[in-house]
Design a protein around this motif. Structure first.
Motif, PDB file in Angstrom:
ATOM      1  N   ASP A 248       0.854  -1.118   0.042  1.00  0.00           N
ATOM      2  CA  ASP A 248       0.005  -0.094  -0.055  1.00  0.00           C
ATOM      3  C   ASP A 248       0.997   1.149   0.097  1.00  0.00           C
ATOM      4  OD1 ASP A 248      -1.832   1.983   0.528  1.00  0.00           O
ATOM      5  OD2 ASP A 248      -2.878   1.250   2.259  1.00  0.00           O
ATOM      6  N   LEU A 249       1.160   1.822  -1.186  1.00  0.00           N
ATOM      7  CA  LEU A 249       2.043   3.198  -1.241  1.00  0.00           C
ATOM      8  C   LEU A 249       1.503   4.228  -0.567  1.00  0.00           C
ATOM      9  CD1 LEU A 249       3.019   3.143  -5.109  1.00  0.00           C
ATOM     10  CD2 LEU A 249       4.319   2.182  -3.268  1.00  0.00           C
ATOM     11  N   PRO A 250       0.477   4.638  -0.440  1.00  0.00           N
ATOM     12  CA  PRO A 250      -0.011   5.977   0.147  1.00  0.00           C
ATOM     13  C   PRO A 250       0.277   5.618   1.770  1.00  0.00           C
ATOM     14  CG  PRO A 250      -1.590   5.373  -1.401  1.00  0.00           C
ATOM     15  CD  PRO A 250      -0.711   4.261  -1.397  1.00  0.00           C
ATOM     16  N   ALA A 251       0.101   4.551   2.346  1.00  0.00           N
ATOM     17  CA  ALA A 251       0.311   4.246   3.833  1.00  0.00           C
ATOM     18  C   ALA A 251       1.602   3.826   4.179  1.00  0.00           C
ATOM     19  CB  ALA A 251      -0.493   2.980   4.118  1.00  0.00           C
ATOM     20  N   ARG A 252       2.390   3.226   3.149  1.00  0.00           N
ATOM     21  CA  ARG A 252       3.719   3.137   3.825  1.00  0.00           C
ATOM     22  C   ARG A 252       4.867   3.981   2.955  1.00  0.00           C
ATOM     23  NH1 ARG A 252       4.758  -2.985   3.084  1.00  0.00           N
ATOM     24  NH2 ARG A 252       6.705  -2.463   4.006  1.00  0.00           N
ATOM     25  N   TYR A 253       4.702   4.627   1.915  1.00  0.00           N
ATOM     26  CA  TYR A 253       5.639   5.366   1.071  1.00  0.00           C
ATOM     27  C   TYR A 253       5.029   6.680   0.748  1.00  0.00           C
ATOM     28  CZ  TYR A 253       8.106   1.126   1.601  1.00  0.00           C
ATOM     29  OH  TYR A 253       8.837  -0.288   2.038  1.00  0.00           O
ATOM     30  N   PRO A 254       4.472   7.600   1.474  1.00  0.00           N
ATOM     31  CA  PRO A 254       3.630   8.618   1.230  1.00  0.00           C
ATOM     32  C   PRO A 254       4.503   9.486   0.057  1.00  0.00           C
ATOM     33  CG  PRO A 254       4.182   8.908   3.326  1.00  0.00           C
ATOM     34  CD  PRO A 254       4.735   7.553   2.949  1.00  0.00           C
ATOM     35  N   ALA A 255       5.619   9.696   0.165  1.00  0.00           N
ATOM     36  CA  ALA A 255       6.512  10.506  -1.074  1.00  0.00           C
ATOM     37  C   ALA A 255       6.324   9.826  -2.210  1.00  0.00           C
ATOM     38  CB  ALA A 255       7.883  10.911  -0.570  1.00  0.00           C
ATOM     39  N   ILE A 256       6.606   8.651  -2.383  1.00  0.00           N
ATOM     40  CA  ILE A 256       6.577   7.947  -3.480  1.00  0.00           C
ATOM     41  C   ILE A 256       4.965   8.002  -4.245  1.00  0.00           C
ATOM     42  CG2 ILE A 256       6.533   5.560  -4.624  1.00  0.00           C
ATOM     43  CD1 ILE A 256       8.758   4.728  -2.834  1.00  0.00           C
ATOM     44  N   ALA A 257       3.918   7.788  -3.207  1.00  0.00           N
ATOM     45  CA  ALA A 257       2.710   7.898  -3.682  1.00  0.00           C
ATOM     46  C   ALA A 257       2.056   9.360  -4.121  1.00  0.00           C
ATOM     47  CB  ALA A 257       1.792   7.746  -2.237  1.00  0.00           C
ATOM     48  N   ARG A 258       2.855  10.490  -3.554  1.00  0.00           N
ATOM     49  CA  ARG A 258       2.475  11.733  -4.246  1.00  0.00           C
ATOM     50  C   ARG A 258       3.091  11.870  -5.459  1.00  0.00           C
ATOM     51  NH1 ARG A 258       3.563  13.223   1.203  1.00  0.00           N
ATOM     52  NH2 ARG A 258       5.714  13.545   0.888  1.00  0.00           N
ATOM     53  N   TRP A 259       4.493  11.332  -5.626  1.00  0.00           N
ATOM     54  CA  TRP A 259       5.223  11.411  -7.139  1.00  0.00           C
ATOM     55  C   TRP A 259       4.382  10.499  -8.169  1.00  0.00           C
ATOM     56  CZ3 TRP A 259       8.113   6.826  -8.393  1.00  0.00           C
ATOM     57  CH2 TRP A 259       8.984   6.902  -9.556  1.00  0.00           C
ATOM     58  N   VAL A 260       3.870   9.384  -7.677  1.00  0.00           N
ATOM     59  CA  VAL A 260       3.130   8.619  -8.668  1.00  0.00           C
ATOM     60  C   VAL A 260       1.750   9.381  -9.104  1.00  0.00           C
ATOM     61  CG1 VAL A 260       1.575   6.504  -8.845  1.00  0.00           C
ATOM     62  CG2 VAL A 260       3.906   6.553  -7.992  1.00  0.00           C
ATOM     63  N   GLN A 261       1.203  10.119  -8.046  1.00  0.00           N
ATOM     64  CA  GLN A 261       0.192  10.864  -8.463  1.00  0.00           C
ATOM     65  C   GLN A 261       0.443  11.988  -9.547  1.00  0.00           C
ATOM     66  OE1 GLN A 261      -3.255  10.075  -8.251  1.00  0.00           O
ATOM     67  NE2 GLN A 261      -3.635  12.156  -9.181  1.00  0.00           N
ATOM     68  N   ARG A 262       1.689  12.636  -9.251  1.00  0.00           N
ATOM     69  CA  ARG A 262       2.070  13.625  -9.774  1.00  0.00           C
ATOM     70  C   ARG A 262       2.280  13.166 -11.561  1.00  0.00           C
ATOM     71  NH1 ARG A 262       6.501  14.617  -6.712  1.00  0.00           N
ATOM     72  NH2 ARG A 262       4.901  15.681  -5.266  1.00  0.00           N
ATOM     73  N   LEU A 263       2.637  11.988 -11.738  1.00  0.00           N
ATOM     74  CA  LEU A 263       2.914  11.189 -12.904  1.00  0.00           C
ATOM     75  C   LEU A 263       1.804  10.945 -13.531  1.00  0.00           C
ATOM     76  CD1 LEU A 263       6.108   8.991 -11.941  1.00  0.00           C
ATOM     77  CD2 LEU A 263       5.995  11.317 -13.075  1.00  0.00           C
ATOM     78  N   ARG A 264       0.511  10.585 -12.758  1.00  0.00           N
ATOM     79  CA  ARG A 264      -0.630  10.499 -13.479  1.00  0.00           C
ATOM     80  C   ARG A 264      -1.195  11.613 -13.971  1.00  0.00           C
ATOM     81  NH1 ARG A 264      -1.953   6.923  -8.788  1.00  0.00           N
ATOM     82  NH2 ARG A 264      -2.170   4.655  -9.721  1.00  0.00           N
ATOM     83  N   GLU A 265      -0.655  12.696 -13.619  1.00  0.00           N
ATOM     84  CA  GLU A 265      -1.420  13.980 -14.253  1.00  0.00           C
ATOM     85  C   GLU A 265      -0.343  14.597 -15.290  1.00  0.00           C
ATOM     86  OE1 GLU A 265      -1.254  16.386 -10.507  1.00  0.00           O
ATOM     87  OE2 GLU A 265      -2.987  14.953  -9.627  1.00  0.00           O
TER      88      GLU A 265
END
Ligand SMILES: N[C@@H](CCC(=O)N[C@@H](CS)C(=O)NCC(=O)O)C(=O)O
Length: 213
Positions: free
Chosen positions: A176-193
């Motif tokens: 679970d990226l947002p729960a365990r690796y929040p900076a990675i999850a934010r970066w992944v969301q940035r890439l989705r955009e």
């Protein structure tokens, strides 16, 4: 026009497909029946890739393989995503190598075993892979804390390479990226955009398969 051989479950294929879309390069997608061992056949290897791997990118008569090498060629040829100076290009190469040797390698192997392999993952294999995945993800999490992209302050092929397997559903890896690796999850969301991004199961050929284990 480029032709890209791969399938929707392949994050390595997605890395190249996403790069081509960011670079606005039209591409024909060719389904490879990887789950039924197409890449293991001697004929496929003779015609497509003696290394027995996807992705394969047809560049006119040339058949290009290894996503990191392909991304590097595309960035050079189309004059974007490769890093803006020598220092950034060196950093991009460092991350591509880290990705291919460790980050994607351990994570994609685990996800394949958990979701698509014919038998459940052996606990000993899980015990081997999970600390290595956590080590790699911890390194990237720390690097991305306080920065938007892996190299410099703009999107590069390093981002496209390391993120290739992170757009798939959480249940495929169980991490679970947002729960365990929040900076990675934010970066992944940035890439989705990023213009050109699309969910791999919508972008690439092949049916979605429910995780098996
Ligand atoms: N380093 C390679 C890895 C490619 C790779 O492992 N592809 C997988 C499918 S996503 C594969 O073809 N595996 C077959 C095998 O390892 O025999 C790349 O980035 O292109």
């Amino acid at each position: 026009m480029y032709r890209l051989h791969g399938l929707a479950q392949s994050g390595n294929t997605f890395k190249v497909a996403f790069a081509l879309r960011v670079l606005q390069q039209p591409c024909e997608l060719v389904f490879v029946d990887f789950m039924n061992a197409a890449t293991r056949s001697p004929q496929w290897r003779a015609e497509l890739n003696p290394m027995g791997e996807i992705p394969v990118l047809d560049d006119g008569p040339r058949r290009l393989t290894q996503s990191g090498a392909i991304l590097t060629l595309l960035a050079r040829r189309h004059g974007a995503l490769g890093g803006r100076d020598d220092d950034e290009q060196f950093e991009v190469l460092r991350w591509l190598l880290f990705d291919n040797h460790k980050f994607t390698s351990y994570f994609a192997t685990w996800r394949y075993m958990k979701s698509f392999a014919p038998t459940p993952p052996d606990p000993a294999v899980r015990a081997f892979l999970m600390p290595r995945i956590e080590n790699c993800f911890g390194i990237v999490e720390q690097h991305l804390s306080g920065r938007e992209f892996l190299v410099g302050d703009a999107l590069t092929i390093a981002d496209l390479s390391l993120s290739g397997y992170l757009f798939f559903p959480t249940e495929e890896s169980g991490i679970d990226l947002p729960a365990r690796y929040p900076a990675i999850a934010r970066w992944v969301q940035r890439l989705r955009e990023v213009p050109g991004w699309q969910d791999p199961y919508d972008m690439l050929p092949g049916e979605r398969i429910a995780p098996k284990w």
